[in-house]
Design a protein around this motif. Structure first.
Motif: not given
Length: 260
Positions: A150-173
């Motif tokens: 669970f840590l190696d799959t779901e949690i790592k996937t979430i961390a990657r998508e959260r980083r991508l969302l943070d980047n999209k938020r920076l692009d938006l602002d």
């Protein structure tokens, strides 16, 4: 290997994007730029996900220290997993003790009271040690490994998508900032078009990340089943150990009474 003009253009575009994000991030930290805040539902999901990650890591580490107390064995098991081999099915400490007792009993002689007792106790220790080894195997397979997955799959996937969302938020602002700074009609229209694209990408990534975060809560039902399996294996081990030791004690007490 040749680099085409298209490759150079792509690299330049990526470098420019990274720079824009870095500038936006720095300006926000300095308080010189506005930032888009995530909604309350998203923030709640993030807190739940972070808590799930933290406590799952603690549970895996705690179970590992109980089930495999020898740090050297833990390192060996980790190396075997990295090499995609089965973890070694090593004898438990209790089994080693039982073997030593059996060998000592044979050395002293079955005809002596002490030698006969060592043979009896050694056999019981081996049975208990085998039960312990079965418990360790079940605990690793049915509890620790699923939680680690669970840590190696779901949690790592979430961390990657959260980083991508943070980047999209920076692009938006950053796009919002360019629109505010636009001084003529052409630059304003270009900034508005860019802002629409950034907003759409941000909204899409927000929904993707939320779906993944919402899935964390549903994994608790699965983790509950793994916890039940862990308890069942531990209960079976203690039951086997208790019965074996009680039978052994009864037998030894009877022999001592008959041979004062």
């Amino acid at each position: 290997m040749s680099i085409t003009k298209m490759d150079l253009k792509k690299l330049a575009g990526q470098a420019g994007q990274y720079l824009t994000r870095a500038v936006q991030y720095t300006e926000e930290k300095l308080g010189n730029a506005e930032r888009t805040e995530f909604d309350g539902h998203y923030e709640t999901l993030v807190k739940q996900s972070d808590a799930a990650k933290l406590w799952t890591e603690k549970l895996v580490a705690g179970a590992q220290s109980v089930v495999i107390p020898n740090p050297g064995n833990r390192v060996e098991d980790l190396l075997f997993e990295k090499l995609e081999k089965r973890r070694p099915n090593r004898l438990s400490n209790m089994e080693h003790l039982g073997l030593d007792m059996v060998q000592a009993g044979n050395e002293f002689g079955q005809g002596t009271a002490y030698g006969a007792a060592l043979l009896k106790v050694g056999g019981a220790e081996q049975r208990v040690g085998l039960a312990e080894r079965d418990f360790v195997g079940s605990a690793v397979t049915d509890f620790m490994e699923p939680l680690q997955k669970f840590l190696d799959t779901e949690i790592k996937t979430i961390a990657r998508e959260r980083r991508l969302l943070d980047n999209k938020r920076l692009d938006l602002d950053a796009a919002k900032g360019r629109l505010r700074k636009a001084r003529n009609l052409d630059s304003q229209q270009a900034a508005e078009a860019d802002l629409r694209i950034c907003q759409a990408e941000f909204d899409r990534q927000t929904e993707i990340t939320k779906l993944l975060l919402e899935g964390v809560r549903s994994t608790q039902n699965t983790h509950l089943k793994h916890l039940q399996a862990f308890v069942a294996a531990q209960a079976a081990y203690h039951q086997t150990a208790h019965l074996a030791m009680m039978e052994l004690k009864t037998e030894l007490d009877r022999k001592l009474c008959s041979n004062p």
